[in-house]
Design a protein around this motif. Structure first.
Motif, short mmCIF file in Angstrom:
data_model
loop_
_atom_site.label_atom_id
_atom_site.label_comp_id
_atom_site.label_asym_id
_atom_site.label_seq_id
_atom_site.Cartn_x
_atom_site.Cartn_y
_atom_site.Cartn_z
N HIS A 188 0.86 -1.18 0.00
CA HIS A 188 0.00 0.00 0.00
C HIS A 188 0.90 1.23 0.00
O HIS A 188 1.66 1.45 0.95
CB HIS A 188 -0.90 0.00 1.23
N PHE A 189 0.80 2.02 -1.07
CA PHE A 189 1.58 3.26 -1.20
C PHE A 189 0.60 4.42 -1.09
O PHE A 189 -0.35 4.52 -1.87
CB PHE A 189 2.29 3.27 -2.55
N LYS A 190 0.81 5.29 -0.09
CA LYS A 190 -0.17 6.33 0.22
C LYS A 190 0.47 7.72 0.18
O LYS A 190 1.49 7.96 0.82
CB LYS A 190 -0.77 6.08 1.60
N ILE A 191 -0.16 8.64 -0.58
CA ILE A 191 0.30 10.02 -0.68
C ILE A 191 -0.84 10.95 -0.26
O ILE A 191 -1.98 10.78 -0.68
CB ILE A 191 0.72 10.36 -2.12
N SER A 192 -0.52 11.92 0.56
CA SER A 192 -1.46 12.99 0.91
C SER A 192 -0.67 14.28 0.87
O SER A 192 0.19 14.51 1.73
CB SER A 192 -2.07 12.74 2.29
N ASP A 193 -0.93 15.13 -0.13
CA ASP A 193 -0.10 16.30 -0.34
C ASP A 193 -0.94 17.49 -0.77
O ASP A 193 -1.99 17.34 -1.40
CB ASP A 193 0.95 15.99 -1.41
N SER A 194 -0.47 18.67 -0.43
CA SER A 194 -1.16 19.90 -0.84
C SER A 194 -0.13 20.96 -1.17
O SER A 194 1.02 20.91 -0.70
CB SER A 194 -2.11 20.39 0.25
N TYR A 195 -0.55 21.93 -1.96
CA TYR A 195 0.35 22.99 -2.41
C TYR A 195 -0.47 24.27 -2.54
O TYR A 195 -1.54 24.26 -3.13
CB TYR A 195 0.96 22.59 -3.75
N ASP A 196 0.04 25.36 -1.97
CA ASP A 196 -0.67 26.63 -2.04
C ASP A 196 0.37 27.74 -2.21
O ASP A 196 1.05 28.13 -1.27
CB ASP A 196 -1.47 26.86 -0.76
N ASN A 197 0.50 28.21 -3.44
CA ASN A 197 1.51 29.22 -3.74
C ASN A 197 0.96 30.21 -4.76
O ASN A 197 1.52 30.42 -5.83
CB ASN A 197 2.79 28.56 -4.26
N ILE A 198 -0.18 30.82 -4.42
CA ILE A 198 -0.85 31.75 -5.34
C ILE A 198 0.08 32.89 -5.74
O ILE A 198 0.12 33.30 -6.90
CB ILE A 198 -2.13 32.33 -4.69
N LYS A 199 0.83 33.40 -4.79
CA LYS A 199 1.66 34.58 -5.03
C LYS A 199 2.68 34.36 -6.13
O LYS A 199 2.92 35.24 -6.97
CB LYS A 199 2.38 34.98 -3.74
N ASN A 200 3.28 33.16 -6.16
CA ASN A 200 4.37 32.92 -7.12
C ASN A 200 3.92 32.34 -8.45
O ASN A 200 4.42 32.74 -9.50
CB ASN A 200 5.41 31.98 -6.50
N ASP A 201 3.02 31.40 -8.44
CA ASP A 201 2.67 30.78 -9.73
C ASP A 201 1.17 30.57 -9.93
O ASP A 201 0.76 29.89 -10.86
CB ASP A 201 3.41 29.45 -9.92
N SER A 202 0.35 31.11 -9.05
CA SER A 202 -1.10 31.14 -9.26
C SER A 202 -1.75 29.76 -9.34
O SER A 202 -2.71 29.57 -10.08
CB SER A 202 -1.44 31.93 -10.53
N GLU A 203 -1.23 28.80 -8.58
CA GLU A 203 -1.79 27.46 -8.63
C GLU A 203 -1.90 26.85 -7.23
O GLU A 203 -1.09 27.13 -6.36
CB GLU A 203 -0.94 26.56 -9.53
N ILE A 204 -2.91 26.04 -7.05
CA ILE A 204 -3.16 25.34 -5.78
C ILE A 204 -3.61 23.91 -6.10
O ILE A 204 -4.31 23.69 -7.09
CB ILE A 204 -4.26 26.03 -4.95
N TYR A 205 -3.19 22.96 -5.27
CA TYR A 205 -3.78 21.63 -5.39
C TYR A 205 -3.83 20.97 -4.02
O TYR A 205 -3.09 21.32 -3.09
CB TYR A 205 -3.01 20.75 -6.38
N ASP A 206 -4.72 20.01 -3.90
CA ASP A 206 -4.82 19.16 -2.71
C ASP A 206 -5.15 17.77 -3.24
O ASP A 206 -6.18 17.57 -3.88
CB ASP A 206 -5.93 19.67 -1.78
N ILE A 207 -4.28 16.82 -2.99
CA ILE A 207 -4.41 15.53 -3.65
C ILE A 207 -4.15 14.39 -2.68
O ILE A 207 -3.32 14.50 -1.77
CB ILE A 207 -3.43 15.43 -4.85
N LYS A 208 -4.89 13.29 -2.89
CA LYS A 208 -4.66 12.05 -2.15
C LYS A 208 -4.56 10.91 -3.15
O LYS A 208 -5.36 10.81 -4.08
CB LYS A 208 -5.80 11.80 -1.16
N ILE A 209 -3.56 10.08 -2.94
CA ILE A 209 -3.35 8.92 -3.81
C ILE A 209 -3.28 7.66 -2.96
O ILE A 209 -2.52 7.60 -1.98
CB ILE A 209 -2.05 9.04 -4.63
N LYS A 210 -4.07 6.66 -3.30
CA LYS A 210 -4.01 5.35 -2.65
C LYS A 210 -3.68 4.32 -3.71
O LYS A 210 -4.48 4.07 -4.62
CB LYS A 210 -5.35 5.03 -1.96
N ASP A 211 -2.51 3.73 -3.59
CA ASP A 211 -2.01 2.77 -4.57
C ASP A 211 -1.85 1.43 -3.88
O ASP A 211 -1.03 1.27 -2.97
CB ASP A 211 -0.66 3.27 -5.10
#
Length: 222
Positions: A188-211
């Motif tokens: 079981h490979f599990k990822i839970s990650d988020s990114y919030d950097n509107i000021k620099n590159d105008s993009e946000i994500y929140d992601i979960k991966i269950k492999d």
């Protein structure tokens, strides 16, 4: 007297070495495994002005399976109390890379998701259940080359990639002869990650991966 002690010591040493080599994944080894992985990806990816015309969000809901092959190198040691400890480094490659495009035509937004490989480093703990047989658990850390690219349809933008997560596994190994073992495993490979950097590159994500994967393969001791 010294000569006799030396002979006895060498006899014990070689006897213990022979016994260790008659067990799976003993000493330095290389392994080749293949199997099938099911991957579920959920969450969202957003884009923002000024690089984009407006704030836009696309939800991720991916459920797909793919075959893979994994090569690894490791070292394992069997103690006299039937406990096994090992360390392993591996590289897994999908037999066909995944390339998914999720489009939201209503807001002129899309997210590209692609990946094809993973590196991992692991600690193994096992127990010899009978002659030449062992069950083991795996605890590790993996780094996948996944890329998540939110953008306006037909446009371009940044990509979130090289996400990392924990690996958990259970397996069984059987020793055939002094050089070859067979093993099966569920991971079981599990990822839970988020990114919030509107000021620099105008993009946000929140992601979960269950492999979740199941594999079988051969282990070759050196």
């Amino acid at each position: 007297m010294i000569k006799k002690l030396l002979v006895v010591s060498l006899t014990v040493l070689f006897s213990q070495t022979a016994m260790a080599q008659d067990k799976p994944m003993s000493g330095f080894y290389g392994a080749l495994d293949s199997g099938l992985a099911n991957r579920k990806i959920t969450g969202f990816a957003e884009t923002f002005p000024p690089n984009y015309a407006a704030k836009k969000r696309t939800n991720l809901d991916i459920d797909e399976s793919s075959a893979f092959i994994r090569g690894s190198i490791g070292y394992g040691y069997h103690f006299d109390n039937n406990v096994f400890l090992g360390a392993e480094f591996g590289y897994a490659k999908l037999t066909s890379g995944t390339d998914i495009l999720i489009s939201n035509a209503a807001i002129n937004h899309e997210v590209g998701v692609s990946y094809s490989s993973k590196y991992d480093i692991n600690a193994l703990l096992g127990y010899d259940i009978a002659e030449k047989n062992m069950v083991f658990a795996r605890l590790g850390y993996g780094r996948t080359n996944i890329n998540i690219s939110p953008r306006d349809v037909g446009g371009d933008g940044g990509a979130f990639h090289d996400l990392t997560g924990m690996i958990y596994g259970l397996g069984y190994a059987r020793h055939f002869n002094k050089n070859i073992s067979f093993r099966v495993e569920v991971q079981h490979f599990k990822i839970s990650d988020s990114y919030d950097n509107i000021k620099n590159d105008s993009e946000i994500y929140d992601i979960k991966i269950k492999d979740i994967s199941i594999s079988a393969g051969l282990v070759f001791t050196f």
